[in-house]
Design a protein around this motif. Structure first.
Motif, PDB file in Angstrom:
ATOM      1  N   MET A  92       0.861  -1.254  -0.109  1.00  0.00           N
ATOM      2  CA  MET A  92      -0.082   0.193   0.095  1.00  0.00           C
ATOM      3  C   MET A  92       0.932   1.279  -0.171  1.00  0.00           C
ATOM      4  SD  MET A  92      -3.317  -0.773   2.381  1.00  0.00           S
ATOM      5  CE  MET A  92      -3.180  -2.576   2.991  1.00  0.00           C
ATOM      6  N   LEU A 132      -7.212  -3.127  -6.903  1.00  0.00           N
ATOM      7  CA  LEU A 132      -6.646  -2.621  -5.572  1.00  0.00           C
ATOM      8  C   LEU A 132      -7.395  -2.882  -4.371  1.00  0.00           C
ATOM      9  CD1 LEU A 132      -5.160   0.619  -7.426  1.00  0.00           C
ATOM     10  CD2 LEU A 132      -3.934  -1.411  -6.648  1.00  0.00           C
ATOM     11  N   TYR A 180      -6.342  -1.928  -0.473  1.00  0.00           N
ATOM     12  CA  TYR A 180      -6.498  -0.404  -0.573  1.00  0.00           C
ATOM     13  C   TYR A 180      -7.752   0.164  -0.213  1.00  0.00           C
ATOM     14  CZ  TYR A 180      -1.921  -0.098  -3.128  1.00  0.00           C
ATOM     15  OH  TYR A 180      -0.410  -0.281  -3.530  1.00  0.00           O
ATOM     16  N   GLU A 234      -6.262   5.537  -0.739  1.00  0.00           N
ATOM     17  CA  GLU A 234      -5.222   4.951  -1.025  1.00  0.00           C
ATOM     18  C   GLU A 234      -5.284   4.760  -2.589  1.00  0.00           C
ATOM     19  OE1 GLU A 234      -3.554   2.854   2.995  1.00  0.00           O
ATOM     20  OE2 GLU A 234      -5.122   1.790   1.620  1.00  0.00           O
ATOM     21  N   LEU A 235      -6.540   4.327  -3.043  1.00  0.00           N
ATOM     22  CA  LEU A 235      -6.632   4.319  -4.284  1.00  0.00           C
ATOM     23  C   LEU A 235      -6.407   5.375  -5.284  1.00  0.00           C
ATOM     24  CD1 LEU A 235      -9.583   1.577  -5.338  1.00  0.00           C
ATOM     25  CD2 LEU A 235      -8.100   2.983  -6.892  1.00  0.00           C
ATOM     26  N   TRP A 264      -2.781   6.295  -5.365  1.00  0.00           N
ATOM     27  CA  TRP A 264      -2.099   5.759  -6.452  1.00  0.00           C
ATOM     28  C   TRP A 264      -2.552   6.222  -7.835  1.00  0.00           C
ATOM     29  CZ3 TRP A 264      -3.490   2.131 -10.273  1.00  0.00           C
ATOM     30  CH2 TRP A 264      -2.393   1.413 -10.890  1.00  0.00           C
TER      31      TRP A 264
END
Length: 117
Positions: free
Chosen positions: A1, A71, A76, A80-81, A84
């Motif tokens: 992560m 993800l 995730y 967090e997704l 990213w």
């Protein structure tokens, strides 16, 4: 992560009613799309919003649901997704979010799958 800290910001945010207008569906269907992993929304100032780049014309980016699923399965969170998707990557055309809409979807999906292992 990914590490903590502020997420890189998309260029523009849409409210759920704005997404509904773009997709020509009801707000309740937008909420269902988000719950089902077809679209990503995060709370900003306690209001769910969607990065505008993830809604292309009158549809969600074609490969976005698959990336979200992979993800999320990897653990995730949606924040967090988002981080990213919007972290610059010099080997892609900009960020994974941009690459999804500009022909780099296969590479983005491959990288998302690799994160799951």
């Amino acid at each position: 992560m990914t590490e903590g800290g502020p997420a890189p910001a998309p260029g523009e945010w849409l409210s759920l009613p704005e997404v509904a207008d773009r997709l020509e569906i009801s707000v309740s269907k937008v909420n269902q799309l988000i719950r089902d992993g077809g679209l990503l929304a995060v709370r900003r100032d306690r209001v769910p919003q969607v990065p505008a780049e993830l809604v292309a014309n009158q549809t969600v980016l074609k490969h976005l649901p698959g990336v979200i699923t992979v993800l999320r399965d990897a653990g995730y969170t949606d924040e967090e997704l988002l981080r990213w998707l919007y972290t610059e990557d010099e080997t892609l055309p900009g960020t994974p979010a941009v690459a999804l809409g500009t022909g780099g979807a296969t590479e983005v999906k491959r990288r998302a799958q690799a994160l799951g292992f």
